[in-house]
Structure formats: structure tokens, C-alpha cells
Design an enzyme around this catalytic site. Structure first.
Site, PDB file in Angstrom:
ATOM      1  N   GLU A   6       0.831  -1.216   0.000  1.00 50.98           N
ATOM      2  CA  GLU A   6       0.000   0.000   0.000  1.00 50.98           C
ATOM      3  C   GLU A   6       0.862   1.262   0.000  1.00 50.98           C
ATOM      4  O   GLU A   6       0.520   2.255   0.639  1.00 50.98           O
ATOM      5  CB  GLU A   6      -0.967   0.008   1.200  1.00 50.98           C
ATOM      6  CG  GLU A   6      -2.095  -0.988   1.100  1.00 50.98           C
ATOM      7  CD  GLU A   6      -3.065  -0.718  -0.031  1.00 50.98           C
ATOM      8  OE1 GLU A   6      -3.050   0.400  -0.583  1.00 50.98           O
ATOM      9  OE2 GLU A   6      -3.819  -1.630  -0.389  1.00 50.98           O
ATOM     10  N   GLY A   7       1.962   1.208  -0.720  1.00 47.04           N
ATOM     11  CA  GLY A   7       2.893   2.325  -0.762  1.00 47.04           C
ATOM     12  C   GLY A   7       3.941   2.178   0.308  1.00 47.04           C
ATOM     13  O   GLY A   7       3.625   2.175   1.502  1.00 47.04           O
TER      14      GLY A   7
END
Length: 391
Positions: free
Chosen positions: A375-376
Site C-alpha cells: 500500500e505504498g
């Protein structure tokens, strides 16, 4: 230790009580077996669905729970405290439902959303590729426009629930029929990137062997191979070329989901460390009463509380309709770094026992690492935060 939560309604309090009971009964009793054998937990997501946990933040009219994000995230935290992989998969499912809910037509939502939110269908999110992770605009998977629909060709990577999900939010680059024109290849950048709601049973879609992961082993992560697979025209969500806008619109919410999962994992590690420290004695005293170790536990508790406070702050801003992008990145950064530190310190508290698989803290430590990556990555979060300061 049950977290003393401040919930906005009596309904939310009842929901958390239900989740705790279900998680203790269905997750905590199964996690060790499935994480050690990598055996998929058949039927478990049907149980979560029946309890109404797979569509909590979505509208009730489509089968969702109409719960604020403040409540939904605390449900994720409770799940993660018992089984992180299941909580992450639930967060990914929520992410996979977002494109249809936010960008689909009314007819598309009426047709598919009720089964995704209130049925027994579980979703996967298919954005990343072997060469396109943090740089989503570099994706090369193509969807050739034909009279019959879109023929998808390419490889996707790092798909949670890959091969097991019933549907995927798929991102591919739309090109005219024939795919490559004038020898120039598929366009680069955001051009043509589009979103599709793809059935997991699509002919021409296959999956690689599950990745051999450090943690979260009970839920598979795989690559997907699209070999000219045909998706009907009405499987396009939003407009052609709107894919990155759709993907990015969900990223901040997805980051909050991971922040909540990381907080639950850290809470589980803290609880295990406190329980052990309250039973183990050295030099005639419980080790929790030795200042050196007591202060370590205090720092762990402060890290968990801080992580929870940051994700709840961002969630409340989201629920109020305020900008929350920077706060989501802060929450993801703080909570996942906290999970890595707290789980590592939990191993230290248990000493040699912490390094064995007789206690869960070594698994918590392994599971925490990925929280800083997906998620980054946390480097991306720092980039987002620093850019927000200059605007």
C-alpha cells in the site's frame, strides 16, 4: 487485553463486541495451523460475510453496513490482533469494491455490488506488475478493444487472494484492436489506463504459484497471467483512461486499512509481551517490575496508542468529508513503523522463547515487515508527506 475504545454509537459498540467474539472463536483458534502449513482457510470469508464484515463502509442499499471509517478500521484492528493475514485480505477486499461503488453506473452497482458486499464473494486488487509497483503509471498489461469487449494480455503481480478471489479490480491499458500500432508499442504514462471488474473465473486467466513469503502465509499472494482473456464491455468501470484516477482515489483509504491492521498486530505483540513479563520471574521479582524491561513495555504501549490515534484522526477527517491524504500517509507510516518496533521488542521481552515458534511473537515480527512495504512503501509515504508540506 481488550482495547478500551471510544465508539461513536451504541450500534458500533455492539459491532465491536460481535467482532471480538467472532475473531476469538474463528480466527484465534485457527491462525497457528494455517500460518504454519500455508493451508487456505476454506469457508472463513463466508463466515465474515455472514457477519456483515465484508462491506462495512459501503452503502446499506447495496448490501453494505453504512459504517463510518472510524468504526470499520477498528473492526480491522480487532481482526488483525488475532490474524493479520485475514485482516489484510479484508482490507484488500474493501479496496477492490471501491471502483464499482465510486465510479460504476447505477446498473453496474445494482447488478454486482450486493454480492460483493453482502454475499460470499471475496475480491482482489490487481494494479501492480513486475516492473510497476510504486510507479503505477508504468503498467504494461493491455486491454485490446474489440467488438466483443476487451481482450486482456499481460502479467500482474503481488495479488492478495490471487487465484482464490471471486473478482478482481483489474487495471490495464486500453489500446485499439491489434494492440501495437506503427511499431511504437503500448502507450506510456497514464494514457489509456482503465479499470475493469474481472471475474476470477475468466477464461484465459491463470495464476502463478503462491509467493514464498516471510509472513501472512495463510492467504496466498500470486502473480496473474492474462492470455487474451475476454472481458465484456460492461466490465469497464468508469471511462477508458480513468484508471489511475480510480486507483489513486482509493489509495488513501487503503493506507488507513493497513495502518489499522498494523496497529492490531502491534497490540497483539504488546499483549503477549505483557502477559509473559507478568508471569516470568528473575531475581525474585516478576520481570515486568524491573525498570529496564518495564520502560521497554511502556515505550511499546506508547507506540501502539500513537498508531491508533493517528489512524483514527485520519478516519474522522475522512468521515467528516475533509481532506485526509497527508494524514493517511502519516498514519500508515507511524503505525507500520510502530508495528515493526513493537513486534521486535516483544521478541526481546520473551528472550530465547521469543525466537522460537512456541510463542507467536516471532510470527508477529515477520508479519510486521510487509506492513512497511505494501500500500505504498514507507519511503513513498515520506515523499507524500514532504510534498504536502511544500504546497
Amino acid at each position: 487485553m481488550a482495547v478500551d475504545r471510544m465508539l461513536p454509537t451504541e450500534e458500533a459498540e455492539d459491532l465491536i463486541a460481535l467482532v471480538r467474539d467472532l475473531a476469538d472463536r474463528e480466527l484465534a483458534t485457527r491462525v497457528e495451523r494455517h500460518e504454519s502449513t500455508e493451508e487456505y482457510p476454506e469457508g472463513l470469508f463466508a463466515v465474515l460475510s455472514k457477519a456483515g464484515l465484508l462491506g462495512l463502509p459501503y452503502p446499506e442499499e447495496y448490501g453494505g453496513g453504512s459504517q463510518p471509517y472510524e468504526v470499520y478500521l477498528q473492526v480491522l484492528e480487532e481482526l488483525a490482533a488475532r490474524w493479520a493475514a485475514v485482516a489484510v485480505a479484508t482490507s484488500v477486499h474493501t479496496l477492490a469494491c471501491h471502483p464499482l461503488n465510486a465510479f460504476g453506473t447505477e446498473a453496474q452497482k445494482q447488478r454486482w455490488l450486493p454480492d460483493m458486499l453482502g454475499g460470499e464473494l471475496v475480491g482482489g486488487y490487481s494494479l501492480s506488475e513486475p516492473q510497476a509497483g510504486s510507479d503505477a503509471a508504468a503498467l504494461a498489461c493491455k486491454a485490446e478493444r474489440t467488438d466483443a469487449g476487451y481482450r486482456v494480455t499481460g502479467t500482474k503481480a503481488w495479488i492478495t487472494h490471487g487465484g482464490r478471489a471471486d473478482f478482481y479490480a483489474l487495471f490495464a491499458r486500453v489500446v485499439p484492436g491489434g494492440g501495437v500500432e506503427s511499431g511504437r508499442g503500448v502507450a506510456s504514462g497514464a494514457g489509456g489506463i482503465s479499470c475493469f471488474l474481472a471475474p476470477g473465473s475468466t477464461e484465459g486467466l491463470s495464476f502463478g504459484a503462491p509467493e514464498r513469503k516471510m509472513g501472512l502465509q495463510g492467504i496466498p499472494t500470486t502473480s496473474a497471467y492474462w492470455d487474451g482473456a475476454l472481458l465484456e464491455t460492461d466490465r469497464l468501470i468508469g471511462a477508458e483512461g480513468q484508471g489511475l484516477q480510480i486507483a489513486f482515489s482509493a489509495l488513501d483509504s487503503g493506507r488507513l486499512g493497513i495502518a489499522a491492521c498494523a496497529t492490531g498486530l502491534a497490540q497483539a505483540a504488546l499483549d503477549a509481551a505483557v502477559d509473559y513479563a507478568g508471569e516470568r520471574t528473575t531475581f525474585g521479582r516478576k520481570i515486568i517490575d524491573h525498570q529496564g524491561l518495564g520502560f521497554l513495555l511502556a515505550d511499546m504501549a506508547a507506540a501502539v496508542d500513537s498508531a491508533r490515534a493517528t489512524y483514527l484522526d485520519a478516519a474522522r477527517r475522512r468521515d467528516a468529508g475533509l481532506p485526509f491524504g497527508r494524514q493517511a500517509s502519516v498514519a500508515k507510516l507511524i503505525a507500520t513503523d510502530a508495528a515493526m518496533k513493537v513486534t521486535t521488542d516483544a521478541v526481546q521481552v520473551l528472550g530465547g522463547y521469543g525466537y522460537t515458534r512456541d510463542f507467536p511473537v516471532e510470527r508477529y515480527m515477520r508479519e510486521a515487515k510487509i506492513m512497511q512495504i505494501f500500500e505504498g512503501t514507507n519511503q513513498i509515504q515520506r515523499l507524500v508527506i514532504s510534498r504536502s508540506l511544500s504546497r
